[in-house]
Structures are given as structure tokens and as C-alpha cells.
Design a protein around this motif. Structure first.
Motif, mmCIF file in Angstrom:
data_model
loop_
_atom_site.group_PDB
_atom_site.id
_atom_site.type_symbol
_atom_site.label_atom_id
_atom_site.label_comp_id
_atom_site.label_asym_id
_atom_site.label_seq_id
_atom_site.Cartn_x
_atom_site.Cartn_y
_atom_site.Cartn_z
ATOM 1 N N HIS A 103 -6.338 -1.919 5.667
ATOM 2 C CA HIS A 103 -5.012 -1.322 5.609
ATOM 3 C C HIS A 103 -4.817 -0.361 6.778
ATOM 4 N N HIS B 104 1.327 5.380 -2.190
ATOM 5 C CA HIS B 104 0.739 6.383 -3.094
ATOM 6 C C HIS B 104 1.854 7.143 -3.812
ATOM 7 N N HIS C 268 0.835 -1.221 0.000
ATOM 8 C CA HIS C 268 0.000 0.000 0.000
ATOM 9 C C HIS C 268 0.857 1.253 0.000
ATOM 10 N N ASP D 123 1.870 3.143 3.297
ATOM 11 C CA ASP D 123 0.978 4.288 3.086
ATOM 12 C C ASP D 123 1.793 5.527 2.686
ATOM 13 N N GLU E 196 -8.472 2.716 -2.427
ATOM 14 C CA GLU E 196 -8.948 2.349 -1.134
ATOM 15 C C GLU E 196 -10.334 2.888 -0.905
HETATM 16 NI NI NI Z 1 -3.529 4.930 1.741
#
Ligand code: NI
Length: 258
Positions: free
Chosen positions: A157, A10, A8, A207, A96
Motif C-alpha cells: 500500500h 482509517h 485503504h 490512506d 497493515e
Molecule cells: Ni494506512
């Protein structure tokens, strides 16, 4: 060398605009073998598709985060997410998606509606879901139970609830995503969850660019910092770092059905 599965991140985020390509090119030599980039709205879902085309070890999830739910249009948005998922075989999940009641001005009704609609899309497409849930444990569990999320599968998550709540998601067959928070001094509750959850249901995540582990807390996060959280998790579970990477890699392969 170890194979680390980052479940996970970005990398579409502005925080990487200055050095995205250089940074990502360092991953393979540092053991980062696979990355799933996660969309949080329509535009970052499109950017996710582009990243999966550019880097062979990147996969993606497309979907709209509860905090961006106001951009959803009807009809149109679900159809667009569906198209992104169907037309790109490296899109491996819907997410998500979920509920986030952290901020005062949240529209809980709207969040629930689009959580359900996106879950139904995942069901239709046969894809797992990446669930974001903050300050909304009860509604998340109720909705996922009602929607038979256990038949869809996926990951909760950046898990932030107690081990009692973890049990409910684990019983549904979900994986638990653990990242930098486990290194924080105030991360006691999460450490208990790690202790409680079976090792074959834990996956590693960052994340990134958010939630950098100690000693980088507050700075820009990246998959290169995974070892900081992994060390803590390996310690709690009483396994070597190599074993932890191996098991969580296999877990992530199953989660995303690769
Ligand atoms: Ni996220």
C-alpha cells in the motif's frame, strides 16, 4: 454511476470524530461502493471490526503497523488478531503490517519479528496481507521472499519505491496501492511506477485521513477525494476514468477475494 473501490482508509481515526457518520453516509451517492478500513494496532483493529458491522459496504483488515509494534505481547497479541479475523467474516486481510525505518528510534529486529509472525498468521488463515513499507525496501523484499509471500498475496500500500522495486513485488503477484501522492509535484517516481505497473495490478486507495491529494495536500483526506488521484492515473495509463474505476474495482475484488 461509477463504482469506486477504496482499498485503504482509517475511518476509526480521531480526525473523523466530529462527522464520521455524516461523511460515510455520503459515500454511496458519490460512487464509493466499497471501503476496506485498515487496522494499525489492536485498538484500531477492534474499531475496524465495529465499522464493518455498522456499514454494509465496509470491510476490514486487522493487524499491527510497524510503528505500533511495541504494544505486541507474547503470547496474546497474535491470538487476539487471529480471533478478530476468524470471528468476523467481513475481515478480509491481515494488515497493515510491514517495516518502517523512517524514524531514528526504530527497532528493526522487533519490526521484522512481528512482520514475519503476522505474515505467518495470514498464511494460516488464508488471508491476503496489506503491507506498509517505508525506507525499508531491501528488508521488506528479503523477508517476503523468504516467507514466500507470493503464496499469501496482497497489496503493497501507498507504494513509495522505484519501478525496479515495484517489479519485485509485481513478480510476487502483489497489487500496488496508489493514492494522493501521485498528484504531488514531487510525485515523479510514483508516476513512473504507475506507468510501469500493469493496469490489472493497480488498486486505488487514500490512506485517509493522511496523504490528501492536490489541491487538498496537508488537509484531512477522505475517499471522496479519490477522483483527484484517479484522474492522474487514468491519464498516465491512457484510459477513461470510467475504465479505470471498473478495472481497479475488479482488481480490488480479487485482491480481497470478495
Ligand atoms: Ni494506512
Amino acid at each position: 454511476m461509477q463504482n469506486i473501490f477504496e482499498t485503504h482508509a482509517h475511518y476509526d481515526d480521531d480526525a473523523f470524530d466530529g462527522d464520521r457518520d455524516e461523511l460515510i453516509r455520503e459515500f454511496p451517492e458519490n460512487g464509493i461502493a466499497k471501503v476496506v478500513n485498515i487496522g494499525a494496532n489492536i485498538s484500531t483493529s477492534k474499531a475496524t471490526v465495529e465499522l464493518t458491522k455498522k456499514y454494509d459496504f465496509f470491510y476490514g483488515a486487522v493487524g499491527v503497523h510497524p510503528s505500533d509494534i511495541r504494544e505486541m505481547e507474547e503470547p496474546g497479541s497474535i491470538e487476539l488478531i487471529e480471533k478478530l479475523a476468524v470471528e468476523n467474516e467481513k475481515i478480509v486481510a491481515i494488515g497493515e503490517i510491514g517495516l518502517d525505518y523512517h524514524y531514528e528510534d526504530t527497532d528493526e529486529v522487533l519490526q521484522k519479528k512481528w512482520f514475519v509472525n503476522q505474515m505467518e498468521l495470514a498464511k494460516r488463515l488464508g488471508l491476503p496481507i496489506v503491507v506498509h513499507s517505508r525506507d525499508a525496501a531491501k528488508d521488506t523484499m528479503d523477508i517476503m521472499t523468504a516467507e514466500k509471500a507470493g503464496d499469501i498475496g496482497g497489496v503493497v500500500h501507498c507504494f513509495s519505491y522505484s519501478k525496479e522495486v515495484a517489479k519485485i513485488f509485481l513478480d510476487m503477484g502483489f497489487y500496488i496501492g496508489i493514492g494522493g501522492v501521485v498528484t504531488f509535484k514531487n510525485g515523479k517516481k510514483l508516476k513512473e511506477v504507475v506507468e510501469y505497473a500493469p493496469l490489472d495490478r493497480i488498486v486505488l486507495e487514500t490512506d485517509a485521513p493522511y496523504l490528501a491529494p492536490e489541491p487538498y495536500r496537508g488537509k484531512r483526506n477522505s475517499s471522496l477525494y479519490i477522483p483527484h488521484a484517479a484522474n492522474v492515473i487514468a491519464d498516465i495509463k491512457g484510459v477513461s476514468l470510467e475504465e479505470l474505476y471498473k478495472i481497479t474495482y475488479d482488481n480490488a475484488m480479487k485482491l480481497y477475494r470478495l
